[in-house]
Design a protein around this motif. Sequence first.
Motif, PDB file in Angstrom:
ATOM      1  N   GLU A 337       4.770  -4.266   1.996  1.00 42.41           N
ATOM      2  CA  GLU A 337       3.935  -3.228   1.393  1.00 42.41           C
ATOM      3  C   GLU A 337       4.761  -2.125   0.732  1.00 42.41           C
ATOM      4  OE1 GLU A 337       0.002  -0.616   2.550  1.00 42.41           O
ATOM      5  OE2 GLU A 337       1.390  -1.160   4.154  1.00 42.41           O
ATOM      6  N   ARG A 338       5.793  -1.663   1.415  1.00 37.15           N
ATOM      7  CA  ARG A 338       6.593  -0.567   0.858  1.00 37.15           C
ATOM      8  C   ARG A 338       7.238  -0.980  -0.461  1.00 37.15           C
ATOM      9  NH1 ARG A 338      10.835   2.226   4.821  1.00 37.15           N
ATOM     10  NH2 ARG A 338       8.835   2.621   5.862  1.00 37.15           N
ATOM     11  N   LYS A 341       4.546  -1.328  -3.353  1.00 34.48           N
ATOM     12  CA  LYS A 341       4.046  -0.050  -3.873  1.00 34.48           C
ATOM     13  C   LYS A 341       5.141   0.706  -4.615  1.00 34.48           C
ATOM     14  CE  LYS A 341       0.111   0.486  -0.814  1.00 34.48           C
ATOM     15  NZ  LYS A 341      -0.556   1.271   0.239  1.00 34.48           N
ATOM     16  N   ARG A 343       7.598  -0.755  -6.320  1.00 36.38           N
ATOM     17  CA  ARG A 343       7.702  -1.456  -7.601  1.00 36.38           C
ATOM     18  C   ARG A 343       6.554  -1.070  -8.526  1.00 36.38           C
ATOM     19  NH1 ARG A 343       9.223  -7.756  -6.979  1.00 36.38           N
ATOM     20  NH2 ARG A 343      11.231  -7.594  -5.915  1.00 36.38           N
ATOM     21  N   ASN A 344       5.349  -1.026  -7.961  1.00 37.24           N
ATOM     22  CA  ASN A 344       4.178  -0.714  -8.785  1.00 37.24           C
ATOM     23  C   ASN A 344       4.258   0.694  -9.354  1.00 37.24           C
ATOM     24  OD1 ASN A 344       1.469  -1.576  -9.741  1.00 37.24           O
ATOM     25  ND2 ASN A 344       0.794   0.174  -8.528  1.00 37.24           N
ATOM     26  N   SER A 345       4.812   1.621  -8.572  1.00 35.19           N
ATOM     27  CA  SER A 345       4.943   3.004  -9.050  1.00 35.19           C
ATOM     28  C   SER A 345       5.966   3.121 -10.172  1.00 35.19           C
ATOM     29  CB  SER A 345       5.333   3.927  -7.888  1.00 35.19           C
ATOM     30  OG  SER A 345       4.325   3.950  -6.893  1.00 35.19           O
ATOM     31  N   PRO A 352      -3.201   1.823 -10.099  1.00 35.94           N
ATOM     32  CA  PRO A 352      -2.642   2.717  -9.075  1.00 35.94           C
ATOM     33  C   PRO A 352      -2.473   1.994  -7.744  1.00 35.94           C
ATOM     34  CG  PRO A 352      -4.981   3.154  -9.348  1.00 35.94           C
ATOM     35  CD  PRO A 352      -4.619   2.122 -10.392  1.00 35.94           C
ATOM     36  N   ASN A 353      -1.624   2.553  -6.888  1.00 37.22           N
ATOM     37  CA  ASN A 353      -1.406   1.943  -5.578  1.00 37.22           C
ATOM     38  C   ASN A 353      -2.683   1.920  -4.737  1.00 37.22           C
ATOM     39  OD1 ASN A 353       1.275   1.203  -5.847  1.00 37.22           O
ATOM     40  ND2 ASN A 353       2.057   3.148  -5.083  1.00 37.22           N
ATOM     41  N   GLN A 354      -3.576   2.897  -4.957  1.00 38.58           N
ATOM     42  CA  GLN A 354      -4.839   2.893  -4.211  1.00 38.58           C
ATOM     43  C   GLN A 354      -5.662   1.656  -4.529  1.00 38.58           C
ATOM     44  OE1 GLN A 354      -3.529   5.327  -5.910  1.00 38.58           O
ATOM     45  NE2 GLN A 354      -3.722   7.305  -4.837  1.00 38.58           N
ATOM     46  N   ILE A 356      -4.386  -1.283  -5.124  1.00 40.02           N
ATOM     47  CA  ILE A 356      -3.788  -2.370  -4.336  1.00 40.02           C
ATOM     48  C   ILE A 356      -4.351  -2.342  -2.918  1.00 40.02           C
ATOM     49  CG2 ILE A 356      -1.644  -3.269  -3.366  1.00 40.02           C
ATOM     50  CD1 ILE A 356      -0.213  -2.320  -5.875  1.00 40.02           C
ATOM     51  N   ASP A 357      -4.500  -1.157  -2.342  1.00 38.05           N
ATOM     52  CA  ASP A 357      -5.093  -1.049  -1.010  1.00 38.05           C
ATOM     53  C   ASP A 357      -6.478  -1.681  -0.973  1.00 38.05           C
ATOM     54  OD1 ASP A 357      -2.909   0.279   0.100  1.00 38.05           O
ATOM     55  OD2 ASP A 357      -3.685   2.254  -0.445  1.00 38.05           O
TER      56      ASP A 357
END
Length: 380
Positions: A337-338, A341, A343-345, A352-354, A356-357
């Motif tokens: 997960e870390r 997120k 990489r995505n940022s 947004p990372n939200q 993905i959640d």
Amino acid sequence: MTSYQDLAALTPAAGEPDWQALRLAIPALRELDATPQDPVHHAEGDVWTHTRMVCERMLELPDYRNGDAERRFVLFYAALLHDIAKPPCTVTQPDGRVTSAGHSRRGAVDARVLMWRAGVPFALRERVCRLVAAHQLPFYAIRGDRSGHDAEYLARKLSWEVSLRELAALAEADMLGRVCADQRKVLDDIELFRELAREEGCLDAPRAFADEHTRIAYFRAGGGIAPDYPFYQASGSRVVMLSGLPASGKDSWTRAEGGGLPVISYDDARAELGLKHGPRAGAAVHLAVDRAKALLRSQAPFIWNATHLSERMRKKTLDLLYAYHAEVSIIYLEHGEREIKARNSRRDSTLPNQAIDRMLSHWEVPLATEAHRVEYRPAC
């Protein structure tokens, strides 16, 4: 945060599990004792009472006692988490019956997210999740399912998705860990399921097929094809279908290992149309699908780069590919997960990372029954 090492340390070799420590490590367990069950099938009471009974019975079974540390981990956490999704799935019907439709499938997703965040190794995690997803099937498999599939088909297909030895052990513990009138009958059916798996040669390994195409044709047809004789394969495209959460490495794989093949990508279609994630997504999908159809008609090889995160999402793509007689390889990629997120940022993305959640609630790892070949490339 709970780690794999924490969970492994709480896996009992024998004796009473440390229930208090387990509820601290897995907070979702604390909701089970407030979740009722139908007394027809669960006269023992609430879900937590049942879960504890199942775990206790599991520790007594030969497959658990004689298993190595990995098998004990898998069987214990499959037993502990098999009803983890009953709280959100439980409904009291107008006639007073208590139902929990869909809890097996949702429970597998919940277990996957929990164990992914704990860093449980991919292979162990997926063994647990597949058991949770299928844990009720041996109750009725010997009589066939609601879709009309017979016992042989179910055993053959399941053997490519889960260890049937471990699945039968979980089903037996699940039935022993309850109070119900039909317990003996269902236990007999589970034993018949074991015997069928032995006869088919798939209790401890996937059922053999003549070749990959015969296998996938058999599963997609729901049976009716002789598994031991090659089934005719029409010519078509060779397609690599990527799968994985956003930022899991699909673009990197395409650049490094794609061999310059044409790429179908919803993200590329969105960018070409000037769209962000969400609004007017249908226009990007139509553009990508039209391009895929053109490649399929010419029987050209290509890569389909998308998350393909749930079985339902993959089925839409696979139904199209198989309609054109494509030979499909799924490559599934994964990171923690870390890392995802981070990489995505860093990347140029409108997701947004939200988001993905939110996508995690639909996360189902591809199964070997979905394509000619399925390759898993987890980071750990």
